[in-house]
Design a protein around this motif. Structure first.
Motif, PDB file in Angstrom:
ATOM      1  N   LEU A   1      41.378  38.736  47.870  1.00 56.64           N
ATOM      2  CA  LEU A   1      40.705  37.834  46.934  1.00 56.64           C
ATOM      3  C   LEU A   1      40.784  36.374  47.348  1.00 56.64           C
ATOM      4  O   LEU A   1      40.045  35.541  46.819  1.00 56.64           O
ATOM      5  CB  LEU A   1      41.287  38.006  45.526  1.00 56.64           C
ATOM      6  CG  LEU A   1      40.940  39.303  44.798  1.00 56.64           C
ATOM      7  CD1 LEU A   1      41.413  39.237  43.355  1.00 56.64           C
ATOM      8  CD2 LEU A   1      39.450  39.593  44.841  1.00 56.64           C
TER       9      LEU A   1
ATOM     10  N   ASN B   1      37.018  35.838  37.529  1.00 56.19           N
ATOM     11  CA  ASN B   1      38.471  35.928  37.682  1.00 56.19           C
ATOM     12  C   ASN B   1      39.237  35.930  36.359  1.00 56.19           C
ATOM     13  O   ASN B   1      40.441  35.667  36.337  1.00 56.19           O
ATOM     14  CB  ASN B   1      39.014  34.802  38.574  1.00 56.19           C
ATOM     15  CG  ASN B   1      38.756  35.063  40.048  1.00 56.19           C
ATOM     16  OD1 ASN B   1      38.834  36.197  40.500  1.00 56.19           O
ATOM     17  ND2 ASN B   1      38.440  34.014  40.790  1.00 56.19           N
TER      18      ASN B   1
ATOM     19  N   ALA C   1      43.526  33.095  44.855  1.00 52.28           N
ATOM     20  CA  ALA C   1      42.429  33.950  44.410  1.00 52.28           C
ATOM     21  C   ALA C   1      41.485  33.200  43.481  1.00 52.28           C
ATOM     22  O   ALA C   1      40.292  33.515  43.398  1.00 52.28           O
ATOM     23  CB  ALA C   1      42.971  35.186  43.708  1.00 52.28           C
TER      24      ALA C   1
END
Length: 420
Positions: free
Chosen positions: A84, A323, A347
């Motif tokens: 990620l 996210n 990420a």
């Protein structure tokens, strides 16, 4: 030659290279230490004729480290340590500059391990690892390559824990440098880098205010210290959870409340795990959390917040922002998990600030130069103090800061036990 590198790599799209190179050029302009190391490497060619495999978070700063190693004469290949955090444009930029790459954003577990094995098909002489996955893969799956490795460097606390366990068992078959244990790594990268980048990632992802809320920080190591300090600076009321009584005492004397996680879970608006261990937040904690609590992880692996427990405690899950996953609990409360419980600062953000990683990657580059000298036996080694001091001096010089120096009389005094 360039077309060969492109063909041998496995990346998302080489057409993204122009944007990736702009990112790499930006960080290069703000990394004076690595620029200095790169100039020295270009002259000395310490990696001439060698292959170096790098398994790190693939963004612009790590890309510039790879190019610095390349400038030292190495043939370089990279893979991602976290799917990620991979930035596809930066990976394309690296490939356009002659670095082989096996990575793309959002790789599945199967693809991730495939990329690691493709990196090892490169048959490196030396490695730079992040979290220990590359070292683990070589030892457990590709033992025939053990004799090929001159040595390597490890980036993270989690990786050092794994290497230390291997070293204690006598199963680490080539020398590894514990770069994470260097003063100029954990005092600055772990504390100031993690502290800033974690909250950058949380705020960018949620667009929520921190001030006036309660932030629960699990773990008060150097990374936890930084996360707690930055939360306090943003106006949060900070609670620390710990298992180590000395670290807990330190947190108290730094002005933070300390309590068990199950008590802190009742108060927290934000939760950040940064321990390097698993199951820091589990089922009993989810059961008492506030409606709307936000959870993020800043440890290397996505095991600190128990995702199986969270799934079991939920009736449904949906993505509400990029996210951000919303978990509806059985009693109707909603809690949020950022970046799938992976490293939130990478990420959901760009990782540590450039100037901080300039120090860390100078340590990595100089440490790798030292480890391939052939002077180290198999096992885990401490980065030489001279390299630590060199990087500190370089950072001060880049800021135009001077320090005092001990006189001969002072040096003699410190070295003697006899009164004058």
């Amino acid at each position: 030659m360039m077309s060969s590198v492109v063909e041998e790599s496995m990346i998302r799209d080489i057409g993204l290279a122009e944007e990736g190179n702009r990112k790499i050029d930006w960080v290069a302009a703000h990394m004076p230490l690595l620029n200095q190391v790169r100039e020295q490497f270009q002259k000395d060619q310490p990696f001439a004729g060698k292959k170096v495999a790098i398994c790190l978070h693939l963004e612009a700063k790590t890309a510039y480290l790879a190019l610095t190693i390349q400038a030292g004469g190495a043939e370089v290949a990279v893979a991602a340590s976290n799917p990620l955090s991979t930035q596809d444009d930066v990976v394309a930029g690296l490939v356009s500059r002659g670095v082989k790459a096996f990575a793309w954003h959002g790789a599945t577990d199967e693809e991730y391990h495939q990329h690691l094995n493709q990196l090892l098909d490169f048959h490196p002489d030396a490695i730079i690892d992040d979290g220990g996955d590359l070292v683990s893969t070589i030892h457990s799956q590709r033992p025939d390559q053990l004799k090929e490795i001159l040595g390597g460097c490890e980036e993270t606390t989690t990786g050092i824990l794994r290497l230390r366990a291997m070293d204690k068992e006598g199963t680490l078959k080539f020398p590894m440098m514990a770069v994470n244990d260097a003063y100029c790594k954990y005092l600055f990268d772990n504390r100031y880098g993690t502290g800033q980048s974690v909250w950058d990632g949380i705020m960018r992802t949620t667009n929520l205010v921190v001030a006036g809320k309660t932030a629960v920080v699990a773990g008060y190591g150097w990374c936890g210290k930084g996360v707690a300090m930055r939360a306090k600076g943003l106006g949060a009321n900070v609670v620390v959870t710990e298992v180590d009584p000395i670290k807990a005492l330190e947190a108290v004397m730094d002005g933070f409340r300390v309590m068990p996680m199950n008590e802190a879970a009742k108060e927290g608006d934000f939760f950040v795990t940064v321990t390097g261990n698993r199951d820091c937040i589990t089922k009993s904690d989810f059961e008492v959390m506030k409606d709307g609590a936000v959870m993020a992880n800043a440890g290397h692996f996505d095991v600190e917040i128990s995702k199986p427990d969270l799934k079991d405690a939920s009736t449904g899950v949906r993505t509400v922002r990029k996210n951000v996953e919303e978990f509806q609990l059985h009693d109707g409360r909603k809690v949020y998990l950022l970046a799938e419980g992976r490293l939130v600062n990478l990420a959901s953000g760009d990782g540590h600030p450039v100037e901080v990683m300039d120090m860390t990657f100078a340590l990595q580059a100089l440490g790798l130069r030292d480890i391939v000298s052939g002077h180290y036996s198999p096992g885990l080694h401490t980065l030489p103090k001279e390299i630590d001091l060199q990087v500190a001096r370089m950072r001060l010089e880049a800021w135009g800061i001077q320090t005092d120096e001990l006189s001969e009389r002072q040096l003699k005094y410190l070295a003697s036990w006899q009164p004058e």
